[in-house]
Design a protein around this motif. Structure first.
Motif, PDB file in Angstrom:
ATOM      1  N   ASP A  82     -28.640  12.102  26.177  1.00  0.00           N
ATOM      2  CA  ASP A  82     -29.848  12.905  26.385  1.00  0.00           C
ATOM      3  C   ASP A  82     -30.914  11.868  27.135  1.00  0.00           C
ATOM      4  O   ASP A  82     -31.575  12.597  27.961  1.00  0.00           O
ATOM      5  CB  ASP A  82     -30.419  13.087  25.099  1.00  0.00           C
ATOM      6  CG  ASP A  82     -29.680  14.257  24.172  1.00  0.00           C
ATOM      7  OD1 ASP A  82     -28.609  14.689  24.886  1.00  0.00           O
ATOM      8  OD2 ASP A  82     -30.098  14.539  23.317  1.00  0.00           O
ATOM      9  N   SER A  83     -30.699  10.572  27.306  1.00  0.00           N
ATOM     10  CA  SER A  83     -31.898   9.855  28.112  1.00  0.00           C
ATOM     11  C   SER A  83     -31.304   9.144  29.056  1.00  0.00           C
ATOM     12  O   SER A  83     -31.985   8.729  29.918  1.00  0.00           O
ATOM     13  CB  SER A  83     -32.386   8.887  27.101  1.00  0.00           C
ATOM     14  OG  SER A  83     -31.483   7.944  26.681  1.00  0.00           O
ATOM     15  N   GLY A  84     -30.062   9.049  29.036  1.00  0.00           N
ATOM     16  CA  GLY A  84     -29.427   7.936  30.185  1.00  0.00           C
ATOM     17  C   GLY A  84     -29.646   6.391  29.994  1.00  0.00           C
ATOM     18  O   GLY A  84     -29.505   5.783  30.981  1.00  0.00           O
ATOM     19  N   ILE A  85     -29.904   6.180  28.840  1.00  0.00           N
ATOM     20  CA  ILE A  85     -30.294   4.854  28.552  1.00  0.00           C
ATOM     21  C   ILE A  85     -29.503   4.083  27.272  1.00  0.00           C
ATOM     22  O   ILE A  85     -29.340   4.661  26.410  1.00  0.00           O
ATOM     23  CB  ILE A  85     -32.011   4.793  28.028  1.00  0.00           C
ATOM     24  CG1 ILE A  85     -32.789   5.107  29.155  1.00  0.00           C
ATOM     25  CG2 ILE A  85     -32.252   3.286  27.619  1.00  0.00           C
ATOM     26  CD1 ILE A  85     -34.223   5.204  28.797  1.00  0.00           C
ATOM     27  N   ASP A  86     -28.841   3.105  27.897  1.00  0.00           N
ATOM     28  CA  ASP A  86     -28.075   2.382  26.751  1.00  0.00           C
ATOM     29  C   ASP A  86     -28.962   1.419  25.860  1.00  0.00           C
ATOM     30  O   ASP A  86     -29.538   0.527  26.427  1.00  0.00           O
ATOM     31  CB  ASP A  86     -26.816   1.507  27.557  1.00  0.00           C
ATOM     32  CG  ASP A  86     -25.920   0.591  26.780  1.00  0.00           C
ATOM     33  OD1 ASP A  86     -26.491   0.666  25.453  1.00  0.00           O
ATOM     34  OD2 ASP A  86     -25.321  -0.170  27.277  1.00  0.00           O
ATOM     35  N   VAL A  87     -29.149   1.720  24.702  1.00  0.00           N
ATOM     36  CA  VAL A  87     -29.796   0.823  24.090  1.00  0.00           C
ATOM     37  C   VAL A  87     -29.340  -0.458  23.457  1.00  0.00           C
ATOM     38  O   VAL A  87     -29.984  -1.093  22.754  1.00  0.00           O
ATOM     39  CB  VAL A  87     -30.508   1.454  22.630  1.00  0.00           C
ATOM     40  CG1 VAL A  87     -31.161   2.848  23.166  1.00  0.00           C
ATOM     41  CG2 VAL A  87     -29.311   2.069  21.601  1.00  0.00           C
ATOM     42  N   GLY A  88     -28.129  -0.838  23.676  1.00  0.00           N
ATOM     43  CA  GLY A  88     -27.469  -1.998  23.583  1.00  0.00           C
ATOM     44  C   GLY A  88     -27.167  -2.432  22.306  1.00  0.00           C
ATOM     45  O   GLY A  88     -27.550  -3.494  21.670  1.00  0.00           O
ATOM     46  N   LEU A  89     -26.607  -1.234  21.499  1.00  0.00           N
ATOM     47  CA  LEU A  89     -26.243  -1.656  20.380  1.00  0.00           C
ATOM     48  C   LEU A  89     -25.155  -2.457  20.041  1.00  0.00           C
ATOM     49  O   LEU A  89     -24.201  -2.427  20.834  1.00  0.00           O
ATOM     50  CB  LEU A  89     -25.830  -0.081  19.562  1.00  0.00           C
ATOM     51  CG  LEU A  89     -25.249  -0.383  18.074  1.00  0.00           C
ATOM     52  CD1 LEU A  89     -26.410  -0.643  16.988  1.00  0.00           C
ATOM     53  CD2 LEU A  89     -24.939   1.147  17.603  1.00  0.00           C
ATOM     54  N   ARG A  90     -25.271  -3.369  19.196  1.00  0.00           N
ATOM     55  CA  ARG A  90     -24.178  -4.611  19.071  1.00  0.00           C
ATOM     56  C   ARG A  90     -23.964  -4.712  17.482  1.00  0.00           C
ATOM     57  O   ARG A  90     -24.904  -4.734  16.672  1.00  0.00           O
ATOM     58  CB  ARG A  90     -24.488  -5.809  19.511  1.00  0.00           C
ATOM     59  CG  ARG A  90     -24.738  -5.897  20.832  1.00  0.00           C
ATOM     60  CD  ARG A  90     -23.313  -5.736  21.922  1.00  0.00           C
ATOM     61  NE  ARG A  90     -23.769  -5.731  23.114  1.00  0.00           N
ATOM     62  CZ  ARG A  90     -24.199  -4.757  24.049  1.00  0.00           C
ATOM     63  NH1 ARG A  90     -24.119  -3.490  23.232  1.00  0.00           N
ATOM     64  NH2 ARG A  90     -24.214  -4.792  25.151  1.00  0.00           N
ATOM     65  N   GLN A  91     -22.882  -4.347  16.788  1.00  0.00           N
ATOM     66  CA  GLN A  91     -22.818  -4.291  15.334  1.00  0.00           C
ATOM     67  C   GLN A  91     -21.539  -5.070  14.988  1.00  0.00           C
ATOM     68  O   GLN A  91     -20.452  -4.608  14.683  1.00  0.00           O
ATOM     69  CB  GLN A  91     -22.576  -3.188  14.869  1.00  0.00           C
ATOM     70  CG  GLN A  91     -23.951  -2.118  14.841  1.00  0.00           C
ATOM     71  CD  GLN A  91     -23.696  -0.770  14.407  1.00  0.00           C
ATOM     72  OE1 GLN A  91     -23.070  -0.034  14.914  1.00  0.00           O
ATOM     73  NE2 GLN A  91     -24.469  -0.463  13.075  1.00  0.00           N
ATOM     74  N   ALA A  92     -21.828  -6.504  15.481  1.00  0.00           N
ATOM     75  CA  ALA A  92     -20.695  -7.577  15.236  1.00  0.00           C
ATOM     76  C   ALA A  92     -20.702  -8.322  14.112  1.00  0.00           C
ATOM     77  O   ALA A  92     -19.995  -9.309  13.849  1.00  0.00           O
ATOM     78  CB  ALA A  92     -20.355  -8.140  16.438  1.00  0.00           C
TER      79      ALA A  92
END
Ligand SMILES: Cc1cc2nc3c(=O)[nH]c(=O)nc-3n(C[C@H](O)[C@H](O)[C@H](O)COP(=O)(O)OP(=O)(O)OC[C@H]3O[C@@H](n4cnc5c(N)ncnc54)[C@H](O)[C@@H]3O)c2cc1C
Length: 249
Positions: A82-92
């Motif tokens: 919807d926004s074109g923005i990658d929020v950089g989610l990291r779940q490691a």
């Protein structure tokens, strides 16, 4: 007077998330937000999508935190669409470092209580001594005696997340007004009359998402929102290069 169906008071993470969700379901809310002198946690947080340690003596909250962390990948994919923005989610997974044996023991006790109180349904965690921690996170200083590791933890880029929510909600049809601090809310038979400097709005439905200001606004609509303010200082920057590489989980 401006007339709308749904007004959200506050455009922080909570208000913007609700506005985005409503706009995705076809309800286009009006978001009235405050100004830069407000206390705004959404502009200055760490972006942690954190589970470990949440919900001590509140098992529902522990399970809720775990369940909500699990829907982050789906949520951020929709947000990116919807926004074109990658929020950089990291779940490691992530570590809580302890600087003394007493601290490590205290955290371990809390984690074990959470596990017991949730009948083992809270995410698994490992208690690591200094050597085990160093093997996974080289470069730690001499004061770290050990850590707690939990694979459910992660983080996003807090500034991008906020920007993405604001972009997405408006692209989907929410109307956003900054510098529109709501001073009063008056319930009437027609709806709620919201007034601030230079504007008044009549709205059939209202969501209070004004952060700490909810305490002042809630009694105007017959609710109570007791909040305690605890002030601190942080420096907000873009994320730096990784300083402590995580070699393995
Ligand atoms: C230092 C710090 C670190 C944190 N780290 C994390 C973390 O890593 N992970 C995590 O999940 N959470 C974290 N949090 C908590 C998280 O940031 C907050 O729970 C969240 O941002 C709250 O969002 P909010 O929208 O409720 O409130 P706010 O961000 O306070 O937003 C409220 C909005 O309402 C507006 N407003 C206020 N009064 C009015 C009014 N009268 N009329 C109209 N608008 C009004 C304000 O201008 C503001 O934009 C952290 C918090 C802090 C302080």
């Amino acid at each position: 007077m401006y007339e709308v169906d749904m007004t959200i008071v506050g455009g922080g993470l909570v208000g913007a998330s609700i506005a985005w969700g409503l706009a995705r379901s076809g309800i286009n809310p009006l978001v009235l937000d405050g100004d830069d002198l407000d206390l705004r946690a959404s502009r200055a947080n760490f972006g942690l999508v954190w589970v470990q340690g949440k919900g001590l003596h509140a098992p529902h909250y522990a399970l809720w935190s775990d369940a909500s962390a699990k829907v982050w990948p789906t949520m951020t994919k929709a947000l990116s669409d919807d926004s074109g923005i990658d929020v950089g989610l990291r779940q490691a997974g992530a570590y809580t470092f302890a600087l003394s044996e007493e601290e490590l023991e205290a955290v371990r006790e809390d984690m074990e209580s959470i596990a017991l109180e949730t009948n083992g349904r809270a995410p698994h965690f490992d208690v690591l001594n200094r050597q085990q921690t160093l093997e996974r996170v080289p470069g730690l200083g001499p004061d770290v005696v050990g850590s707690i590791y939990c694979s459910a933890d992660g983080h996003a880029n807090a500034l991008r997340l906020f920007h993405a929510l604001h972009t997405a909600m408006q692209k989907k049809g929410a109307a956003y007004r900054s510098n529109h601090r709501v001073q009063t809310i008056e319930p009437t038979t027609e709806g709620f009359i919201l007034k601030g400097h230079g504007f008044s709005v009549i709205s059939r439905r209202v969501v209070l998402a004004a952060g700490l200001e909810n305490e002042r606004l809630a009694p105007m609509v017959g609710l109570s929102c007791p909040l305690k303010c605890s002030k601190g200082q942080i420096l907000v920057t873009e994320k730096s290069q990784t300083a402590l590489p995580c070699l393995s989980a």
